[in-house]
Design a protein around this motif. Structure first.
Motif, PDB file in Angstrom:
ATOM      1  N   TYR A 176       0.866  -1.175   0.000  1.00 26.57           N
ATOM      2  CA  TYR A 176       0.000   0.000   0.000  1.00 26.57           C
ATOM      3  C   TYR A 176       0.906   1.229   0.000  1.00 26.57           C
ATOM      4  O   TYR A 176       1.426   1.638   1.040  1.00 26.57           O
ATOM      5  CB  TYR A 176      -0.914  -0.013   1.228  1.00 26.57           C
ATOM      6  N   ASP A 177       1.087   1.810  -1.180  1.00 28.44           N
ATOM      7  CA  ASP A 177       1.931   2.983  -1.340  1.00 28.44           C
ATOM      8  C   ASP A 177       1.065   4.235  -1.204  1.00 28.44           C
ATOM      9  O   ASP A 177       0.100   4.415  -1.960  1.00 28.44           O
ATOM     10  CB  ASP A 177       2.621   2.961  -2.705  1.00 28.44           C
ATOM     11  N   VAL A 178       1.401   5.080  -0.247  1.00 26.77           N
ATOM     12  CA  VAL A 178       0.557   6.227   0.067  1.00 26.77           C
ATOM     13  C   VAL A 178       0.383   7.152  -1.136  1.00 26.77           C
ATOM     14  O   VAL A 178      -0.735   7.581  -1.464  1.00 26.77           O
ATOM     15  CB  VAL A 178       1.145   7.006   1.262  1.00 26.77           C
ATOM     16  N   GLU A 179       1.465   7.464  -1.829  1.00 26.41           N
ATOM     17  CA  GLU A 179       1.378   8.384  -2.970  1.00 26.41           C
ATOM     18  C   GLU A 179       0.601   7.764  -4.122  1.00 26.41           C
ATOM     19  O   GLU A 179      -0.236   8.433  -4.756  1.00 26.41           O
ATOM     20  CB  GLU A 179       2.787   8.780  -3.415  1.00 26.41           C
ATOM     21  N   ALA A 180       0.883   6.491  -4.422  1.00 27.52           N
ATOM     22  CA  ALA A 180       0.172   5.830  -5.522  1.00 27.52           C
ATOM     23  C   ALA A 180      -1.322   5.748  -5.230  1.00 27.52           C
ATOM     24  O   ALA A 180      -2.158   5.979  -6.115  1.00 27.52           O
ATOM     25  CB  ALA A 180       0.757   4.432  -5.755  1.00 27.52           C
ATOM     26  N   MET A 181      -1.673   5.420  -3.980  1.00 32.22           N
ATOM     27  CA  MET A 181      -3.080   5.296  -3.632  1.00 32.22           C
ATOM     28  C   MET A 181      -3.775   6.657  -3.620  1.00 32.22           C
ATOM     29  O   MET A 181      -4.941   6.776  -4.005  1.00 32.22           O
ATOM     30  CB  MET A 181      -3.222   4.615  -2.274  1.00 32.22           C
ATOM     31  N   LEU A 184      -7.433  -1.102   2.496  1.00 31.00           N
ATOM     32  CA  LEU A 184      -6.217  -1.674   3.073  1.00 31.00           C
ATOM     33  C   LEU A 184      -6.508  -3.076   3.589  1.00 31.00           C
ATOM     34  O   LEU A 184      -7.522  -3.287   4.256  1.00 31.00           O
ATOM     35  CB  LEU A 184      -5.724  -0.790   4.225  1.00 31.00           C
ATOM     36  N   SER A 185      -5.626  -4.030   3.291  1.00 32.38           N
ATOM     37  CA  SER A 185      -5.731  -5.368   3.865  1.00 32.38           C
ATOM     38  C   SER A 185      -4.709  -5.498   4.989  1.00 32.38           C
ATOM     39  O   SER A 185      -3.530  -5.178   4.798  1.00 32.38           O
ATOM     40  CB  SER A 185      -5.475  -6.450   2.804  1.00 32.38           C
ATOM     41  N   ALA A 186      -5.171  -5.929   6.153  1.00 33.78           N
ATOM     42  CA  ALA A 186      -4.262  -6.098   7.288  1.00 33.78           C
ATOM     43  C   ALA A 186      -3.135  -7.052   6.900  1.00 33.78           C
ATOM     44  O   ALA A 186      -3.351  -8.053   6.213  1.00 33.78           O
ATOM     45  CB  ALA A 186      -5.022  -6.631   8.496  1.00 33.78           C
ATOM     46  N   ASP A 187      -1.940  -6.727   7.337  1.00 28.43           N
ATOM     47  CA  ASP A 187      -0.758  -7.462   6.908  1.00 28.43           C
ATOM     48  C   ASP A 187       0.035  -7.891   8.139  1.00 28.43           C
ATOM     49  O   ASP A 187      -0.505  -8.498   9.051  1.00 28.43           O
ATOM     50  CB  ASP A 187       0.050  -6.567   5.967  1.00 28.43           C
ATOM     51  N   ARG A 188       1.288  -7.541   8.180  1.00 33.16           N
ATOM     52  CA  ARG A 188       2.168  -7.922   9.279  1.00 33.16           C
ATOM     53  C   ARG A 188       3.125  -6.770   9.560  1.00 33.16           C
ATOM     54  O   ARG A 188       3.370  -5.919   8.700  1.00 33.16           O
ATOM     55  CB  ARG A 188       2.976  -9.180   8.903  1.00 33.16           C
ATOM     56  N   LEU A 223      -3.387   6.158   6.573  1.00 32.68           N
ATOM     57  CA  LEU A 223      -3.001   5.866   5.193  1.00 32.68           C
ATOM     58  C   LEU A 223      -4.042   6.346   4.181  1.00 32.68           C
ATOM     59  O   LEU A 223      -3.831   6.207   2.978  1.00 32.68           O
ATOM     60  CB  LEU A 223      -2.767   4.365   5.019  1.00 32.68           C
ATOM     61  N   GLY A 224      -5.138   6.894   4.649  1.00 26.51           N
ATOM     62  CA  GLY A 224      -6.168   7.372   3.728  1.00 26.51           C
ATOM     63  C   GLY A 224      -7.037   6.271   3.155  1.00 26.51           C
ATOM     64  O   GLY A 224      -7.773   6.494   2.186  1.00 26.51           O
TER      65      GLY A 224
END
Length: 448
Positions: free
Chosen positions: A283-288, A300-304, A330-331
């Motif tokens: 999840y790239d903040v600028e790309a999203m 967003l999918s929960a990750d680790r 993260l928006g």
């Protein structure tokens, strides 16, 4: 009767005097409760005798939290596993072969179990969805597809109207029942003749039915994860059925070669995907942010760690509580925590320890291990609810023109997450970017 008794037979729990046990108690404060201080006590009984008592004092504030926060949290429930672990099926009443139990002898028990479990998840501020639930499909003599929506609607309509829940708030997200229809096949030439046309016909009927029910604005169709080409084909079929249906992908829009991924097969799928829902690592903040400006949604999918908090049993409680904070930071417009009841086979009669070994992210336990006929919520689910209550405070503060308080607290407790957690490349993580002291989250709640 004896078989049913054996099915529910649970040995009594024995607690050692030398060990320490942690108990979680929920005390619900109904809306409309007058502000003030309330006192009660909790008693621990053994053999009918009181062996311990704890005085509890509650302070009720003149505040009513919104029923939902701005970021919805998707929780996937496997209803088939739910039935297998809690409903006693025998030779006289075997489990239903499909997702239609309307004529099954255990129908009342199955309906009550499913409703109770969905209410439990909803009571923890989640958006429960049933990704495995599908309508009955048949091919008629003319080769056309006939879809029976009756049993499906009987389950889904109360959820999307809000009638199923005590607060009457409807679910704002729901998956179109297509997830199992487009499973990847290694050799497309081996598909049955006409199968592609049959899939298109089914999609068209799904879109038409959802439009008639007024569900299109809440539905999403989750694309297969196999390849970019499979996502493109899937999106083409869905949009051909109805352009208002949002196609969701667990992929991500950015080229990963600048982030140290050599030979990354980048494909631009912007014209195919309406909702991006990658794991936090990608999840790239600028790309999203750019995707949202272009009219697409970003979940967003929960990750680790260090890319996001975690619902794993191995993670500290604040790693679970921080997830809604990170989604807001993260928006993201929604957060997916995956399957909440990924359990071993019911025939193994799994205990809670067996469940967490099978999937450490499991958030519900089969109730049979506790002598109950419905699932039991994990303590991690309680910590996640605390984070979602925090997010409800975010919304309340924004509504009262105090958004700067939210921004300050979020930036203090969640410095970075997602791709901002990269050090030199995508596989090289920095230390966690969120506060590791649970008292800081309680302090933030007090400030809000």
């Amino acid at each position: 009767f004896e078989r049913k008794e054996d099915w529910n037979a649970i040995p009594p729990a024995t607690l050692s005097a030398e060990d320490t046990y942690v108990f979680w108690v929920d005390v619900a404060i109904p809306k409309g409760t007058f502000e003030g201080t309330y006192a009660t006590n909790i008693e621990l009984l053994s053999g009918g005798a009181v062996v311990g008592s704890v005085d509890v004092q509650l302070t009720v504030w003149p505040i009513v939290l919104p029923d939902e926060s701005d970021v919805g949290v998707l929780a996937e429930l496997d209803h088939r596993a739910l039935f297998q672990h809690h409903v006693h099926f025998d030779a006289s009443a075997p489990p239903p072969s499909a997702d239609d139990w309307s004529d099954h002898p255990r129908r009342s028990q199955m309906d009550a179990l499913l409703l109770s479990t969905l209410r439990t998840l909803r009571g923890h501020r989640l958006t429960p969805v049933l990704p495995e639930l599908s309508p009955t499909r048949k091919v008629n003599a003319a080769g056309g597809l006939v879809v029976d929506w009756g049993p499906y609607d009987a389950v889904v309509e109360p959820l999307l109207s809000g009638r199923a829940f005590f607060n009457r708030v409807p679910l704002r997200l729901w998956p179109m029942p297509v997830e199992g229809m487009f499973s990847p096949q290694p050799d497309t030439t081996r598909r049955a003749p006409g199968s592609t046309a049959m899939l298109d016909q089914y999609l068209a009927q799904c879109a038409s039915h959802f439009e008639q029910k007024g569900w299109l604005d809440r539905c999403y169709a989750l694309a297969p994860e196999s390849s970019s080409e499979a996502v493109r084909r899937f999106a083409g079929s869905v949009h051909a059925a109805n352009g208002r249906v949002a196609v969701a992908s667990r992929g991500f829009p950015q080229d990963m070669r600048p982030y140290g991924w050599p030979d990354f097969p980048y494909t631009d799928l912007s014209d195919s995907v309406d909702i991006w829902m990658p794991p936090a690592q990608f999840y790239d903040v600028e790309a999203m942010d750019q995707e949202r400006k272009n009219g697409r949604r970003t979940w967003l999918s929960a990750d680790r760690p260090p890319f996001s908090g975690s619902t794993s049993i191995h993670a500290p409680s604040r790693y679970t509580r921080v997830l809604p904070w990170q989604a807001e930071q993260l928006g993201a417009q929604a957060l997916s925590i995956g399957r909440v009841n990924s359990w071993p086979a019911a025939s193994t009669r799994p205990a809670p320890d067996d469940c967490v070994r099978f999937d450490p992210h499991v958030l519900l336990y089969p109730g049979r291990a506790f002598g109950l006929n419905e699932p039991v919520a994990s303590v991690r689910l309680k910590h996640l609810r605390r984070g979602l209550q925090d997010a409800a405070y975010f919304r309340l503060l924004h509504e009262h023109g105090l958004g700067h308080v939210v921004t300050t607290l979020r930036e203090s407790l969640v410095a970075y997450a997602g791709s901002d957690a990269y050090r030199t490349h995508f596989a090289d993580g920095r230390p966690i970017g969120w506060a590791d002291d649970p008292e800081l989250y309680d302090a933030a709640r007090d400030i809000m």
